[in-house]
Design a protein around this motif. Structure first.
Motif, PDB file in Angstrom:
ATOM      1  N   LYS A  11     -57.887  20.882 -29.977  1.00  0.00           N
ATOM      2  CA  LYS A  11     -57.607  19.898 -31.185  1.00  0.00           C
ATOM      3  C   LYS A  11     -57.108  18.485 -30.582  1.00  0.00           C
ATOM      4  O   LYS A  11     -57.978  17.947 -29.207  1.00  0.00           O
ATOM      5  N   HIS A  94     -64.098  21.516 -39.463  1.00  0.00           N
ATOM      6  CA  HIS A  94     -62.489  22.339 -39.403  1.00  0.00           C
ATOM      7  C   HIS A  94     -61.843  21.877 -40.078  1.00  0.00           C
ATOM      8  O   HIS A  94     -61.387  21.027 -40.899  1.00  0.00           O
ATOM      9  N   GLU A 166     -62.217  30.997 -40.065  1.00  0.00           N
ATOM     10  CA  GLU A 166     -60.609  30.414 -40.158  1.00  0.00           C
ATOM     11  C   GLU A 166     -59.961  30.384 -41.536  1.00  0.00           C
ATOM     12  O   GLU A 166     -59.915  28.993 -41.428  1.00  0.00           O
ATOM     13  N   GLY A 172     -52.317  28.441 -36.166  1.00  0.00           N
ATOM     14  CA  GLY A 172     -51.501  27.371 -35.937  1.00  0.00           C
ATOM     15  C   GLY A 172     -49.838  27.855 -36.471  1.00  0.00           C
ATOM     16  O   GLY A 172     -49.450  27.586 -36.577  1.00  0.00           O
TER      17      GLY A 172
HETATM   18  P1  PGA Z   1     -55.236  28.374 -33.116  1.00  0.00           P
HETATM   19  O1  PGA Z   1     -55.981  27.708 -34.075  1.00  0.00           O
HETATM   20  O2  PGA Z   1     -55.673  30.168 -32.372  1.00  0.00           O
HETATM   21  O3  PGA Z   1     -53.475  27.758 -32.735  1.00  0.00           O
HETATM   22  O4  PGA Z   1     -54.035  29.295 -35.005  1.00  0.00           O
HETATM   23  C1  PGA Z   1     -56.964  27.982 -34.199  1.00  0.00           C
HETATM   24  C2  PGA Z   1     -58.281  26.639 -34.770  1.00  0.00           C
HETATM   25  O5  PGA Z   1     -57.690  26.356 -35.100  1.00  0.00           O
HETATM   26  O6  PGA Z   1     -59.674  26.624 -34.495  1.00  0.00           O
END
Ligand code: PGA
Length: 250
Positions: A11, A94, A166, A172
């Motif tokens: 990110k 994403h 996802e 997150g």
């Molecule tokens: P995360 O993010 O592992 O921090 O939940 C995953 C992603 O957004 O690809």
């Protein structure tokens, strides 16, 4: 037999110098493991990370790209630029880009067509929000995103796409989908792909899970029939945690 793949989505984290430090930490920890490992740093760190990855099996990916190969698109990055920077993979659609940058299925579709044409391996992200899940709309939303991304793309080309399921509510947040919840949607995606690509091709397609994957929950998720690895956000910023997740995919 589908080879597991674990990709780190960094990110908007890490300057070039910090990215070098992180990838230098990851490299020895995952060397020689029979898992496809990919790191997706920010654009400004791609070149620096590429230099560290020379002679390593770790793949380099970007987090986004434009749908045109060149042109008057201020602030954008093209597929050719990514290839020249050493990328073999690109994340598309994403949920943070859908949420904060207005990306919709038709935009993802254009980007996907461009990535496939450029021979970049696309990782297309799909997933429902909590509100959509609670309204019983998982199938409609997720398969709508998969179908929307694939619109007009030939089945023979579409089999090269990697998918990442996802659930937005798990990204997150520290809340992971249970292995059963994730497997249910992965199976749904594979079933949908079988209708479009044929069963044999769909059986070869890899579908990664993403959303608060940690060393503690990775093995159970990756053990599911239709889960072929992970797309890792927060835990990918720590070499030890990322490597532990990679090992859970063995
Ligand atoms: P995360 O993010 O592992 O921090 O939940 C995953 C992603 O957004 O690809």
């Amino acid at each position: 037999m589908r080879r597991p793949i674990v990709a780190g989505n960094w990110k908007m984290h890490k300057t070039a110098a910090e990215a070098v430090e992180l990838v230098e930490g990851i490299k020895p920890l995952v060397a020689g493991l029979d898992v496809e490992v990919v790191v997706c740093p920010p654009f400004t760190s791609l070149q620096a990370v590429r230099a560290i990855l020379a002679n390593s099996a770790i793949g380099l990916g970007a987090q986004n790209m434009h749908w045109e190969r060149q042109g008057a698109f201020t602030g954008e990055i093209s597929s050719d630029m990514l290839l020249a920077a050493g990328c073999s993979y690109v994340l598309l659609g994403h949920s943070e880009r859908r949420q904060f940058c207005g990306e919709d299925d038709s935009l993802v579709n254009r980007k996907l067509a461009c990535a496939l044409q450029a021979d970049l391996c696309p990782i297309v992200c799909v997933g429902e929000t909590l509100q959509e899940r609670e309204a019983g709309r998982i199938e409609e939303v997720v398969l709508g995103q998969v179908g929307g991304a694939l619109s007009g793309i030939e089945a023979s080309t579409a089999r090269a796409v990697l998918w990442a399921y996802e659930p937005v509510w798990a990204i997150g947040t520290g809340v992971t989908a249970t292995a059963e919840q994730a497997e249910e949607v992965h199976a749904m995606i594979r079933h949908f792909l079988a209708e479009h690509l044929g069963k044999a091709a769909a059986d070869e397609v890899r579908i990664q899970y993403g959303g608060s994957v940690k060393p503690e929950n990775a093995a159970e998720l990756f053990a599911q029939d239709n889960i072929d690895g992970g797309l890792i956000g927060g835990a990918a910023l720590d070499a030890g945690q990322f490597a532990a997740i990679v090992k859970a995919a063995l």
